[in-house]
Design an enzyme around this catalytic site. Sequence first.
Site, PDB file in Angstrom:
ATOM      1  N   ASN A  15      16.910 -10.508 158.148  1.00  0.00           N
ATOM      2  CA  ASN A  15      18.077 -11.044 158.857  1.00  0.00           C
ATOM      3  C   ASN A  15      18.935  -9.970 159.544  1.00  0.00           C
ATOM      4  O   ASN A  15      20.138 -10.156 159.726  1.00  0.00           O
ATOM      5  CB  ASN A  15      18.949 -11.842 157.868  1.00  0.00           C
ATOM      6  CG  ASN A  15      19.503 -13.083 158.511  1.00  0.00           C
ATOM      7  OD1 ASN A  15      18.848 -13.667 159.390  1.00  0.00           O
ATOM      8  ND2 ASN A  15      20.701 -13.475 158.132  1.00  0.00           N
ATOM      9  N   THR A  19      13.892 -10.280 165.219  1.00  0.00           N
ATOM     10  CA  THR A  19      13.448 -11.223 166.241  1.00  0.00           C
ATOM     11  C   THR A  19      14.299 -11.063 167.499  1.00  0.00           C
ATOM     12  O   THR A  19      13.779 -11.048 168.626  1.00  0.00           O
ATOM     13  CB  THR A  19      13.532 -12.681 165.710  1.00  0.00           C
ATOM     14  OG1 THR A  19      12.760 -12.750 164.509  1.00  0.00           O
ATOM     15  CG2 THR A  19      12.985 -13.670 166.705  1.00  0.00           C
ATOM     16  N   LYS A  40       3.317 -11.733 165.294  1.00  0.00           N
ATOM     17  CA  LYS A  40       4.091 -11.810 164.046  1.00  0.00           C
ATOM     18  C   LYS A  40       3.105 -12.195 162.948  1.00  0.00           C
ATOM     19  O   LYS A  40       2.795 -13.376 162.759  1.00  0.00           O
ATOM     20  CB  LYS A  40       5.195 -12.872 164.205  1.00  0.00           C
ATOM     21  CG  LYS A  40       6.139 -12.973 163.040  1.00  0.00           C
ATOM     22  CD  LYS A  40       7.304 -13.883 163.372  1.00  0.00           C
ATOM     23  CE  LYS A  40       8.157 -14.195 162.172  1.00  0.00           C
ATOM     24  NZ  LYS A  40       8.902 -13.036 161.691  1.00  0.00           N
ATOM     25  N   ALA A 118       7.816  -8.608 158.477  1.00  0.00           N
ATOM     26  CA  ALA A 118       8.572  -9.562 157.660  1.00  0.00           C
ATOM     27  C   ALA A 118       9.560  -8.746 156.841  1.00  0.00           C
ATOM     28  O   ALA A 118       9.176  -7.753 156.213  1.00  0.00           O
ATOM     29  CB  ALA A 118       7.623 -10.328 156.748  1.00  0.00           C
ATOM     30  N   GLY A 119      10.834  -9.139 156.846  1.00  0.00           N
ATOM     31  CA  GLY A 119      11.847  -8.432 156.055  1.00  0.00           C
ATOM     32  C   GLY A 119      11.930  -6.960 156.419  1.00  0.00           C
ATOM     33  O   GLY A 119      11.999  -6.616 157.597  1.00  0.00           O
TER      34      GLY A 119
HETATM   35  P1  GTP Z   1      13.949 -12.313 159.553  1.00  0.00           P
HETATM   36  O1  GTP Z   1      12.773 -12.276 160.495  1.00  0.00           O
HETATM   37  O2  GTP Z   1      14.227 -13.690 159.021  1.00  0.00           O
HETATM   38  O3  GTP Z   1      13.867 -11.260 158.477  1.00  0.00           O
HETATM   39  O4  GTP Z   1      15.271 -11.968 160.390  1.00  0.00           O
HETATM   40  P2  GTP Z   1      15.407 -10.978 161.641  1.00  0.00           P
HETATM   41  O5  GTP Z   1      15.522  -9.578 161.144  1.00  0.00           O
HETATM   42  O6  GTP Z   1      14.347 -11.266 162.625  1.00  0.00           O
HETATM   43  O7  GTP Z   1      16.823 -11.386 162.232  1.00  0.00           O
HETATM   44  P3  GTP Z   1      17.099 -12.292 163.505  1.00  0.00           P
HETATM   45  O8  GTP Z   1      16.757 -11.587 164.767  1.00  0.00           O
HETATM   46  O9  GTP Z   1      16.534 -13.650 163.296  1.00  0.00           O
HETATM   47  O10 GTP Z   1      18.695 -12.328 163.428  1.00  0.00           O
HETATM   48  C1  GTP Z   1      19.372 -13.059 162.398  1.00  0.00           C
HETATM   49  C2  GTP Z   1      20.428 -13.942 163.040  1.00  0.00           C
HETATM   50  O11 GTP Z   1      21.419 -13.154 163.658  1.00  0.00           O
HETATM   51  C3  GTP Z   1      19.882 -14.870 164.132  1.00  0.00           C
HETATM   52  O12 GTP Z   1      20.602 -16.081 164.097  1.00  0.00           O
HETATM   53  C4  GTP Z   1      20.177 -14.103 165.422  1.00  0.00           C
HETATM   54  O13 GTP Z   1      20.321 -14.953 166.530  1.00  0.00           O
HETATM   55  C5  GTP Z   1      21.463 -13.390 165.067  1.00  0.00           C
HETATM   56  N1  GTP Z   1      21.584 -12.096 165.734  1.00  0.00           N
HETATM   57  C6  GTP Z   1      21.129 -10.921 165.264  1.00  0.00           C
HETATM   58  N2  GTP Z   1      21.473  -9.913 166.061  1.00  0.00           N
HETATM   59  C7  GTP Z   1      22.164 -10.460 167.089  1.00  0.00           C
HETATM   60  C8  GTP Z   1      22.825  -9.917 168.230  1.00  0.00           C
HETATM   61  O14 GTP Z   1      22.871  -8.697 168.464  1.00  0.00           O
HETATM   62  N3  GTP Z   1      23.430 -10.803 169.064  1.00  0.00           N
HETATM   63  C9  GTP Z   1      23.425 -12.127 168.818  1.00  0.00           C
HETATM   64  N4  GTP Z   1      24.027 -12.926 169.676  1.00  0.00           N
HETATM   65  N5  GTP Z   1      22.844 -12.665 167.746  1.00  0.00           N
HETATM   66  C10 GTP Z   1      22.220 -11.855 166.893  1.00  0.00           C
HETATM   67 MG    MG Z   2      12.626 -12.488 162.504  1.00  0.00          MG
END
Ligand code: GTP
Ligand code: MG
Length: 206
Positions: A15, A19, A40, A118-119
């Site tokens: 999180n 992504t 992925k 992942a993570g």
């Molecule tokens: P996992 O794959 O579940 O481990 O998470 P992750 O590391 O891929 O994180 P992800 O990119 O899904 O971001 C987590 C949440 O924060 C999502 O709802 C994103 O849209 C939000 N988010 C993260 N970084 C940003 C950012 O810089 N800007 C915006 N607008 N949203 C962000």
């Molecule tokens: Mg992700």
Amino acid sequence: MPQTKNLFISATNTNIGKTYASSLLLKYYAKKGLKVGYFKPFETGVITTPSDGTSMLNLVKKLNPTFNVNINDVVPYQFWLPAAPYIAKKDVIIDLEFLKEKKEYLERFCDILIIEGAGGLMVPLFENFFIIDLIQEFKCKTILICPSKLGCINDILLSVEALKARAIPYECYINLYENDNDFKIISQPFLKNYFGKLNFLDDLKV
Ligand code: GTP
Ligand code: MG
């Protein structure tokens, strides 16, 4: 034939924005004229279809219409339980050779393949084998997505130590999504001294 460039997107934890960072990198490289692709290997918390993988595949198809693959190529392992693959896989056997073949298959459709883990780096896939070991198998440079909230210095340095210990090339990108004002006061001064130059995810916006 030019070799496909690969980047493995990891983070200090789940999180943190892998992504989100992957979507920025895909747009960044597409703007530079490269044919982009996304992989992925594992998505967990999948009920019917992998939601992150599907939205990323839709984005890639817009940026590179020749990325003519399906969601099961892009996300070969889909698990219902939102947990480390070691737990989420239950009786499924994770096949490294199969993952390498999938990666090579996807490479045929792009100049640069963005691979999302992942993570974080030490998420277990099977006994004594972690995401960081998969990165070594894939022979990829790592893009480490880093948080900016209090505690980020410790989290970033632990991940960097692990990458250095395995001699994996890496670059850190800080996500200012959380706490950007506090970051400048609380964490940036140390990190700037330690790393010399800091990269921010925002720098990738095109
Ligand atoms: P996992 O794959 O579940 O481990 O998470 P992750 O590391 O891929 O994180 P992800 O990119 O899904 O971001 C987590 C949440 O924060 C999502 O709802 C994103 O849209 C939000 N988010 C993260 N970084 C940003 C950012 O810089 N800007 C915006 N607008 N949203 C962000
Ligand atoms: Mg992700």
